[in-house]
Design an enzyme around this catalytic site. Structure first.
Site, PDB file in Angstrom:
ATOM      1  N   ARG A  80       0.837  -1.208   0.000  1.00 33.77           N
ATOM      2  CA  ARG A  80       0.000   0.000   0.000  1.00 33.77           C
ATOM      3  C   ARG A  80       0.870   1.255   0.000  1.00 33.77           C
ATOM      4  NH1 ARG A  80      -4.629   0.332   4.414  1.00 33.77           N
ATOM      5  NH2 ARG A  80      -2.902   0.940   5.745  1.00 33.77           N
ATOM      6  N   LYS A 183      -2.652   6.561   1.139  1.00 29.18           N
ATOM      7  CA  LYS A 183      -2.592   6.966   2.552  1.00 29.18           C
ATOM      8  C   LYS A 183      -1.611   8.124   2.702  1.00 29.18           C
ATOM      9  CE  LYS A 183      -2.962   4.651   6.999  1.00 29.18           C
ATOM     10  NZ  LYS A 183      -4.425   4.645   7.159  1.00 29.18           N
ATOM     11  N   GLU A 219     -16.588   6.310   3.140  1.00 32.55           N
ATOM     12  CA  GLU A 219     -15.999   5.733   4.349  1.00 32.55           C
ATOM     13  C   GLU A 219     -16.046   6.754   5.465  1.00 32.55           C
ATOM     14  OE1 GLU A 219     -11.762   4.940   4.541  1.00 32.55           O
ATOM     15  OE2 GLU A 219     -11.354   6.283   2.891  1.00 32.55           O
TER      16      GLU A 219
HETATM   17  C1  PLP Z   1      -5.530   3.893   7.313  1.00 30.29           C
HETATM   18  C2  PLP Z   1      -6.908   4.193   6.867  1.00 30.29           C
HETATM   19  C3  PLP Z   1      -7.970   3.267   7.018  1.00 30.29           C
HETATM   20  C4  PLP Z   1      -7.797   1.944   7.738  1.00 30.29           C
HETATM   21  O1  PLP Z   1      -6.896   1.102   7.102  1.00 30.29           O
HETATM   22  P1  PLP Z   1      -6.276  -0.143   7.882  1.00 30.29           P
HETATM   23  O2  PLP Z   1      -5.285  -0.705   6.926  1.00 30.29           O
HETATM   24  O3  PLP Z   1      -7.370  -1.076   8.167  1.00 30.29           O
HETATM   25  O4  PLP Z   1      -5.655   0.404   9.120  1.00 30.29           O
HETATM   26  C5  PLP Z   1      -9.207   3.609   6.530  1.00 30.29           C
HETATM   27  N1  PLP Z   1      -9.431   4.787   5.923  1.00 30.29           N
HETATM   28  C6  PLP Z   1      -8.460   5.705   5.758  1.00 30.29           C
HETATM   29  C7  PLP Z   1      -8.765   6.984   5.095  1.00 30.29           C
HETATM   30  C8  PLP Z   1      -7.168   5.438   6.220  1.00 30.29           C
HETATM   31  O5  PLP Z   1      -6.212   6.358   6.070  1.00 30.29           O
END
Ligand code: PLP
Length: 339
Positions: A80, A183, A219
């Site tokens: 990722r 991210k 989300e």
């Molecule tokens: C990090 C993150 C998540 C959760 O991801 P995980 O890999 O399950 O920790 C969900 N939404 C956003 C916007 C994120 O930055």
């Protein structure tokens, strides 16, 4: 060092012994090396400061009943982060450098991995930033990758209790063809005002709708969304949500438990039909949703009728925690045991 009160840790920063760093220069990443310094000395014209060349990751290490330290799905976080590198034109970080740096950071700070049964874990924070003086808008030619760790407490101090979330139609987190799928800090900066507003109104998070049509669920600020009905795990498909590794894991576990899994557009009105719903991410695994209020439309969807987490969410939560802590067999090869 004073003894750490493991059962009263918060989800915050605590200084540990070392962090580990690798620098990218002249097309090469340096061998990850530890430092005790908590600071980074960078040029004032570094691209991370001006043009947002910054990406991060979040994962955890757990101590099992057997005393061994387990890191959850590190490889997926490495991949990722590569997709974040591509998304904002940073030098691609090799998976091996990511993994070596994470392992080294955990190993060197082994004494900060909370004991089994404390409910606490070691949070691992990889960070990648663009360095080097640049005034024109272009990617940096030098980068720093660093990993620090910090022990964090159980997310739910009062237990696994559902909380309300809010739809705030005046805000978007990410555009449909923007950076929502990677991210990066920029997405978080863009979500601070709405998040703060929701918190002030007594909600645990904002549940974002798709930015284009304002019809489908996207989300929650820093967590994915899922709903449960008719023995089915349903999670939104969208071009502006972050692919959560927790969500991916829960989809697999739901399937293992004989449930159907659907990843598709989820219209807001479907909230009225869910038996259970939750926010998912590394920090809490599952944070059950009590109610969703669409503030501007004056609509309210009650998810948890009795105020408690539902049976499916509870089962999924316990199963995933069990795998992370080594109480359940790691049948999907998600766990790396620290040597
Ligand atoms: C990090 C993150 C998540 C959760 O991801 P995980 O890999 O399950 O920790 C969900 N939404 C956003 C916007 C994120 O930055």
């Amino acid at each position: 060092m004073n003894a750490i009160d493991w059962s009263n840790l918060s989800f915050g920063y605590m200084k540990t012994d070392y962090n580990v760093r690798s620098y990218y220069k002249d097309g090469k990443w340096s061998t990850p090396a530890e430092t005790t310094s908590e600071s980074i000395d960078i040029h004032m014209a570094a691209t991370c400061l001006h043009y947002g060349q910054e990406a991060f990751e979040g994962l955890k290490a757990f101590r099992g009943k057997d005393g061994k330290i387990r890191i959850f799905r590190m490889h997926d976080n490495a991949l990722r982060m590569q997709s974040s590198c591509h998304g904002i034109m940073m030098a691609e970080l090799p998976v091996e450098v990511f993994e070596e740096t994470v392992l080294k950071a955990v190993k060197l700070n082994e004494r900060f991995v909370p004991p089994y049964g404390s409910g606490a874990s070691l949070y691992i924070r990889p960070l990648l930033i663009g360095l080097g003086a640049q005034v024109g808008v272009k990617p940096a030619n030098e980068y720093l990758f660093l990993v620090f760790v910090t022990p964090v407490g159980p997310y739910f101090k009062e237990g696994f209790k559902p909380t309300p979330v809010a739809i705030l139609r005046g805000f978007d987190r990410a555009a449909p063809l923007g950076t929502g799928t990677i991210k990066i800090g920029g997405n978080y900066a863009a979500s601070l005002v709405a998040g703060n507003k929701a918190h002030e109104m007594g909600y645990s998070a904002v549940l974002y709708l798709d930015a284009k049509e304002k019809k489908y669920l996207d989300e929650c600020g820093p967590a994915n969304f899922f709903g449960i009905k008719n023995n089915t795990y349903i999670t939104p498909l969208s071009s502006s949500i972050l692919p959560s590794i927790t969500n991916k894991s829960l989809m697999q576990l739901a399937e293992d438990m004989g449930m159907k899994v659907e990843r598709r557009q989820v219209p807001e009105e479907e909230l009225a039909t869910f038996e259970e719903a939750g926010q998912v991410g590394t920090a809490a695994v599952i944070s059950p949703i009590l109610r969703v209020d669409d503030i501007d439309e004056n609509k309210s969807y009650v998810i948890s009728k009795d105020g408690n987490a539902g049976p499916v969410s509870t089962r999924l939560y316990n199963k995933l925690k069990g795998i992370q802590q080594g109480d359940e067999p790691d049948t999907h090869g998600w766990v790396t045991i620290l040597e």
